[in-house]
Enzyme design. Structure first.
Site, mmCIF file in Angstrom:
data_model
loop_
_atom_site.group_PDB
_atom_site.id
_atom_site.type_symbol
_atom_site.label_atom_id
_atom_site.label_comp_id
_atom_site.label_asym_id
_atom_site.label_seq_id
_atom_site.Cartn_x
_atom_site.Cartn_y
_atom_site.Cartn_z
ATOM 1 C CB SER A 8 -0.912 0.013 1.225
ATOM 2 O OG SER A 8 -1.558 1.266 1.277
ATOM 3 C CG HIS A 32 -4.063 -1.083 -1.823
ATOM 4 N ND1 HIS A 32 -5.240 -1.684 -2.221
ATOM 5 C CD2 HIS A 32 -4.399 -0.252 -0.803
ATOM 6 C CE1 HIS A 32 -6.241 -1.255 -1.467
ATOM 7 N NE2 HIS A 32 -5.760 -0.373 -0.589
ATOM 8 C CG ASP A 34 -5.004 3.018 0.495
ATOM 9 O OD1 ASP A 34 -6.097 2.444 0.401
ATOM 10 O OD2 ASP A 34 -3.974 2.488 0.963
ATOM 11 C CG MET A 36 -7.670 8.075 2.152
ATOM 12 S SD MET A 36 -6.800 8.087 3.722
ATOM 13 C CE MET A 36 -6.259 6.379 3.784
ATOM 14 C CG HIS A 65 -9.195 1.266 -0.899
ATOM 15 N ND1 HIS A 65 -8.711 0.967 0.359
ATOM 16 C CD2 HIS A 65 -10.543 1.423 -0.756
ATOM 17 C CE1 HIS A 65 -9.720 0.944 1.218
ATOM 18 N NE2 HIS A 65 -10.830 1.229 0.568
ATOM 19 C CG MET A 67 -10.995 4.616 1.552
ATOM 20 S SD MET A 67 -9.471 4.438 2.504
ATOM 21 C CE MET A 67 -8.291 4.348 1.178
ATOM 22 C CG MET A 136 -12.085 -1.818 4.214
ATOM 23 S SD MET A 136 -10.447 -1.542 3.491
ATOM 24 C CE MET A 136 -9.570 -0.754 4.853
ATOM 25 C CG ASP A 174 -6.466 -2.201 2.707
ATOM 26 O OD1 ASP A 174 -5.387 -2.009 3.298
ATOM 27 O OD2 ASP A 174 -7.067 -1.302 2.082
HETATM 28 C C1 DX5 Z 1 -6.447 2.195 5.241
HETATM 29 C C2 DX5 Z 1 -5.972 1.857 3.862
HETATM 30 C C3 DX5 Z 1 -4.949 0.817 3.811
HETATM 31 C C4 DX5 Z 1 -3.681 1.163 4.559
HETATM 32 C C5 DX5 Z 1 -3.216 -0.100 5.212
HETATM 33 O O1 DX5 Z 1 -7.495 3.064 5.126
HETATM 34 O O2 DX5 Z 1 -7.058 1.410 3.062
HETATM 35 O O3 DX5 Z 1 -4.648 0.397 2.485
HETATM 36 O O4 DX5 Z 1 -2.662 1.654 3.739
HETATM 37 O O5 DX5 Z 1 -2.146 0.208 6.002
HETATM 38 P P1 DX5 Z 1 -1.486 -0.809 7.021
HETATM 39 O O6 DX5 Z 1 -0.991 -1.967 6.194
HETATM 40 O O7 DX5 Z 1 -0.438 -0.013 7.638
HETATM 41 O O8 DX5 Z 1 -2.572 -1.242 7.956
HETATM 42 ZN ZN ZN Z 2 -6.605 0.512 1.125
#
Ligand code: DX5
Ligand code: ZN
Length: 218
Positions: A8, A32, A34, A36, A65, A67, A136, A174
Site C-alpha cells: 500500500s 495498492h 489509497d 482519501m 482503493h 475512499m 477491510m 487490507d
Molecule cells: C487504510 C488503507 C490501507 C492502509 C493499510 O485506510 O485502506 O490500504 O494503507 O495500512 P497498514 O498496512 O499499515 O494497515
Molecule cells: Zn486501502
C-alpha cells in the site's frame, strides 16, 4: 487462486514514491493506491496527479482503493492517470450496478469493499459484478492500525459466497496485515494481501515482502 501481495502506497515516503515502489516492484504482484477525500474518511492522502506522475515509473497493476464519496465522478480521470482497477465502498454506493458499468466503460476493472461494521450481505447481491472484493480489516482512513480479528470470519463468508457462485473474483484484505494476520487471512480464504506499514515502514522492505510471501504460501 494463488496468494498475491500488494504493497500500500500510503505507507511509502511521499517524497520518494518512485524509489520506494522500485525497491519492491520485482517481488510484488500489484500496487495498492489509497485515495482519501477527507469526507468519506477523516484523512486526505493524494490524488490524480500523484498517480499520473508515478505511472511511468512502474509496470505494476494499479489497484486503486477509493475512499471517496464521489469516486465515480472521477473514473475517467483515474483511467487516464493510469489506474487499472477502481474499488469503491458499498457504504457510498448501496446499488453499485451502474457504477460497475461506468468503470467498465472506461476499461477499468471494478471492485467493491466494505467497512468492518457493514454486513457481508450488503455486497452479496453484487458479487457477479466485481473483479475484487475487499474486506477491510481496519476502519479505513489510516495506516498502522491493528488487524480486527473478527474480519477472519467475514473473509470466510465471502469466500463461501464467491465459491458457491463459481466466480473468479479476488478476495482482498487490507489493514493491519503482518505475516501473522496474513497467514490467518489466507486460511480464511483471502487471495490478495494489502500491506502498507509492514512493508514500507520495515527496516528492509524486501525482507518484509519475503516474510509476507512465506506466510501466505500454500
Ligand atoms: C487504510 C488503507 C490501507 C492502509 C493499510 O485506510 O485502506 O490500504 O494503507 O495500512 P497498514 O498496512 O499499515 O494497515
Ligand atoms: Zn486501502
Amino acid at each position: 487462486m494463488p496468494a498475491r501481495i500488494y504493497p500500500s502506497l500510503l505507507a511509502a515516503d511521499f517524497a520518494h514514491l518512485a524509489d520506494d515502489v522500485a525497491r519492491v516492484e520485482p517481488l510484488v504482484d500489484g500496487l495498492h493506491v489509497d485515495v482519501m477525500d477527507g469526507h468519506f474518511v477523516p484523512n486526505i492522502s493524494f490524488g490524480l496527479s500523484v498517480i499520473e506522475d508515478l505511472r511511468p515509473h512502474s509496470k505494476l497493476f494499479f489497484d486503486t482503493h477509493l475512499m471517496m464519496n464521489n469516486a465515480d465522478f472521477y473514473f475517467e480521470q483515474f483511467k487516464t492517470a493510469g489506474c487499472d482497477m477502481v474499488t469503491v465502498h458499498i457504504e457510498v454506493y448501496p446499488d453499485p450496478a451502474p457504477i460497475a458499468e461506468k468503470a467498465r466503460k472506461q476499461g477499468l476493472k471494478f471492485g467493491l469493499t466494505l467497512n468492518p461494521p457493514t454486513p457481508v450481505a450488503a455486497v452479496e447481491p453484487f458479487i457477479e459484478l466485481v473483479d475484487n472484493l475487499l474486506v477491510m480489516s481496519v476502519y479505513p482512513g489510516f495506516g498502522g492500525q491493528q488487524f480486527i480479528p473478527e474480519t477472519l470470519e467475514r473473509v470466510a463468508r465471502v469466500r463461501k459466497i464467491v465459491d458457491s457462485h463459481q466466480l473468479g473474483a479476488d478476495i482482498q484484505i487490507d489493514g493491519g496485515i503482518t505475516p501473522e494476520s496474513a497467514r490467518m487471512a489466507r486460511s480464511a480464504g483471502a487471495d490478495v494481501f494489502v500491506a502498507g506499514t509492514a512493508i514500507f515502514q520495515a527496516p528492509d522492505p524486501v525482507e518484509a515482502v519475503a516474510a509476507l510471501r512465506a506466510a501466505v504460501e500454500d
